[in-house]
Enzyme design. Structure first.
Site, PDB file in Angstrom:
ATOM      1  N   ASN A   9       9.090  11.944 -28.824  1.00  0.00           N
ATOM      2  CA  ASN A   9       8.684  10.836 -27.951  1.00  0.00           C
ATOM      3  C   ASN A   9       7.407  10.268 -28.550  1.00  0.00           C
ATOM      4  O   ASN A   9       6.338  10.850 -28.408  1.00  0.00           O
ATOM      5  CB  ASN A   9       8.445  11.372 -26.528  1.00  0.00           C
ATOM      6  CG  ASN A   9       7.833  10.324 -25.611  1.00  0.00           C
ATOM      7  OD1 ASN A   9       7.786   9.138 -25.951  1.00  0.00           O
ATOM      8  ND2 ASN A   9       7.371  10.746 -24.449  1.00  0.00           N
ATOM      9  N   LYS A  11       5.760   7.691 -27.755  1.00  0.00           N
ATOM     10  CA  LYS A  11       4.873   7.004 -26.804  1.00  0.00           C
ATOM     11  C   LYS A  11       4.395   5.680 -27.431  1.00  0.00           C
ATOM     12  O   LYS A  11       5.162   5.063 -28.160  1.00  0.00           O
ATOM     13  CB  LYS A  11       3.725   7.918 -26.408  1.00  0.00           C
ATOM     14  CG  LYS A  11       4.228   9.298 -25.958  1.00  0.00           C
ATOM     15  CD  LYS A  11       3.188  10.145 -25.321  1.00  0.00           C
ATOM     16  CE  LYS A  11       3.811  11.480 -24.927  1.00  0.00           C
ATOM     17  NZ  LYS A  11       2.947  12.303 -24.117  1.00  0.00           N
ATOM     18  N   HIS A  95       9.625   9.980 -17.336  1.00  0.00           N
ATOM     19  CA  HIS A  95       8.512  10.677 -17.982  1.00  0.00           C
ATOM     20  C   HIS A  95       7.292  10.633 -17.058  1.00  0.00           C
ATOM     21  O   HIS A  95       7.073   9.640 -16.358  1.00  0.00           O
ATOM     22  CB  HIS A  95       8.190  10.019 -19.329  1.00  0.00           C
ATOM     23  CG  HIS A  95       7.208  10.823 -20.119  1.00  0.00           C
ATOM     24  ND1 HIS A  95       5.859  10.769 -19.889  1.00  0.00           N
ATOM     25  CD2 HIS A  95       7.394  11.741 -21.103  1.00  0.00           C
ATOM     26  CE1 HIS A  95       5.247  11.614 -20.713  1.00  0.00           C
ATOM     27  NE2 HIS A  95       6.156  12.210 -21.462  1.00  0.00           N
ATOM     28  N   GLU A  97       4.296  10.062 -17.518  1.00  0.00           N
ATOM     29  CA  GLU A  97       3.397   8.909 -17.695  1.00  0.00           C
ATOM     30  C   GLU A  97       3.955   7.675 -17.000  1.00  0.00           C
ATOM     31  O   GLU A  97       3.199   6.861 -16.468  1.00  0.00           O
ATOM     32  CB  GLU A  97       3.154   8.667 -19.199  1.00  0.00           C
ATOM     33  CG  GLU A  97       2.241   9.742 -19.777  1.00  0.00           C
ATOM     34  CD  GLU A  97       2.514  10.109 -21.221  1.00  0.00           C
ATOM     35  OE1 GLU A  97       3.155   9.319 -21.945  1.00  0.00           O
ATOM     36  OE2 GLU A  97       2.088  11.213 -21.632  1.00  0.00           O
ATOM     37  N   GLU A 167       8.842  19.112 -18.074  1.00  0.00           N
ATOM     38  CA  GLU A 167       7.560  18.821 -18.709  1.00  0.00           C
ATOM     39  C   GLU A 167       6.435  18.996 -17.692  1.00  0.00           C
ATOM     40  O   GLU A 167       6.126  18.057 -16.940  1.00  0.00           O
ATOM     41  CB  GLU A 167       7.536  17.384 -19.239  1.00  0.00           C
ATOM     42  CG  GLU A 167       8.565  17.102 -20.304  1.00  0.00           C
ATOM     43  CD  GLU A 167       8.117  15.990 -21.251  1.00  0.00           C
ATOM     44  OE1 GLU A 167       8.055  16.245 -22.440  1.00  0.00           O
ATOM     45  OE2 GLU A 167       7.800  14.898 -20.771  1.00  0.00           O
ATOM     46  N   GLY A 173       0.233  16.779 -23.845  1.00  0.00           N
ATOM     47  CA  GLY A 173      -0.871  16.234 -24.625  1.00  0.00           C
ATOM     48  C   GLY A 173      -2.183  16.974 -24.455  1.00  0.00           C
ATOM     49  O   GLY A 173      -3.242  16.485 -24.845  1.00  0.00           O
ATOM     50  N   SER A 212       3.073  19.963 -25.280  1.00  0.00           N
ATOM     51  CA  SER A 212       2.331  20.638 -26.360  1.00  0.00           C
ATOM     52  C   SER A 212       3.188  21.593 -27.186  1.00  0.00           C
ATOM     53  O   SER A 212       2.718  22.646 -27.624  1.00  0.00           O
ATOM     54  CB  SER A 212       1.090  21.350 -25.794  1.00  0.00           C
ATOM     55  OG  SER A 212       0.202  20.416 -25.218  1.00  0.00           O
ATOM     56  N   GLY A 233       5.994  15.247 -28.056  1.00  0.00           N
ATOM     57  CA  GLY A 233       5.106  14.080 -28.130  1.00  0.00           C
ATOM     58  C   GLY A 233       4.304  14.094 -29.418  1.00  0.00           C
ATOM     59  O   GLY A 233       4.800  13.727 -30.483  1.00  0.00           O
ATOM     60  N   GLY A 234       3.066  14.535 -29.326  1.00  0.00           N
ATOM     61  CA  GLY A 234       2.130  14.478 -30.467  1.00  0.00           C
ATOM     62  C   GLY A 234       2.710  15.012 -31.770  1.00  0.00           C
ATOM     63  O   GLY A 234       2.554  14.390 -32.832  1.00  0.00           O
TER      64      GLY A 234
HETATM   65  P1  PGA Z   1       3.139  16.401 -26.052  1.00  0.00           P
HETATM   66  O1  PGA Z   1       3.978  15.352 -25.171  1.00  0.00           O
HETATM   67  O2  PGA Z   1       4.128  17.121 -26.929  1.00  0.00           O
HETATM   68  O3  PGA Z   1       2.175  15.565 -26.839  1.00  0.00           O
HETATM   69  O4  PGA Z   1       2.461  17.330 -25.094  1.00  0.00           O
HETATM   70  C1  PGA Z   1       5.244  15.675 -24.660  1.00  0.00           C
HETATM   71  C2  PGA Z   1       5.794  14.513 -23.893  1.00  0.00           C
HETATM   72  O5  PGA Z   1       5.022  13.787 -23.245  1.00  0.00           O
HETATM   73  O6  PGA Z   1       7.013  14.276 -23.907  1.00  0.00           O
END
Ligand code: PGA
Length: 254
Positions: A9, A11, A95, A97, A167, A173, A212, A233-234
């Protein structure tokens, strides 16, 4: 055995030149593998580029959201059919966010989920509790409410061919991953709730963990019986990290 999925993802990240470099490395490092599917969910303007870059590779692509509407006067929206036209496999809905920053309610998320399915996309329904909710001991209540918005209104059959992603908001994050026991417990709870409606759908449903995930912790998470891959994500923005996470899924499933 359930299919494993590792989905990046991105973002709000990317650029035409950066995408080319990143995906060049990703597709060279991520093989096609039996029992596993891999993808990246990118910002909408990059879908045409990503389609060209990834066609024929072991990596699929998708959108990070999906309008609940199919067409009409909805400025700023992108429909499931549009995503499908660009070859998308996946569409993330719900998600955290989107829920917290953009106000997507459980009901809106359920409508987006239905819209993604209408367009024959693999919808990834995200659920997860905040830190405050976990500390208050209401994690299962929150997961049940978010899942039931789809399960109760659209039936367990709506989850056939879809993906669920657990999640925990406090792990997204933050560098703070859920322990493997916390992840397994949440996944087992979610699967059990689907199983009460339809045991076959529940057994086949891939449930991804997100929050994470990195190369260093992917293998231990994916070793849990109800963790069928990850939403990343990251670490999906770093080719070697993402490829190593895909390899961890292959090692378990391939
Ligand atoms: P992250 O994000 O791996 O950076 O924690 C996961 C996500 O928001 O899907």
């Amino acid at each position: 055995m359930r299919i494993g999925h590792v989905v990046g993802n991105w973002k709000l990240n990317g650029s035409l030149s950066g995408n080319e470099t990143l995906l060049g490395s990703v597709k060279a490092a991520v093989p096609k593998a039996a029992g596993c599917r891999f993808g990246v969910c990118v910002p909408y303007p990059y879908l045409a580029q990503v389609k060209d870059l990834l066609a024929g590779s072991g990596v699929e692509w998708g959108g990070q959201d999906c309008s609940r509407f199919d067409k009409g006067a909805y400025t700023g929206e992108v429909s499931g059919a549009m995503l499908a036209e660009f070859g998308c496999t996946y569409a993330i809905v719900g998600h955290s966010e989107r829920r917290t920053i953009f106000g997507d309610t459980d009901g809106v998320v359920a409508e987006k989920f239905a819209a993604a399915r209408r367009a024959k996309l693999t919808a990834i329904l995200c659920v997860g509790e905040t830190l405050e909710e976990r500390e208050r001991g209401v994690t299962e209540e929150v997961l049940a409410r978010q899942l039931d918005a789809v399960l109760e209104n659209q039936g367990a059959a709506a989850l056939d061919g879809a993906l669920l992603a657990y999640e925990p908001v406090w792990a997204i994050g933050t560098g703070r991953t859920a322990t493997v026991a916390q992840a397994q417990a949440a996944h087992a709870f979610l699967r059990g709730r689907v199983a009460k409606k339809d045991a076959r759908v529940a057994e086949a449903l891939p449930i991804l963990y997100g929050g994470s995930v990195k190369a260093a912790n992917a293998a231990e998470l994916f070793a849990m019986p109800d963790v069928d891959g990850g939403l990343i994500g990251g670490a999906s923005l770093v080719a070697e990290e993402f490829a190593a996470i895909c390899q961890a899924a292959i090692a378990r499933k391939g």
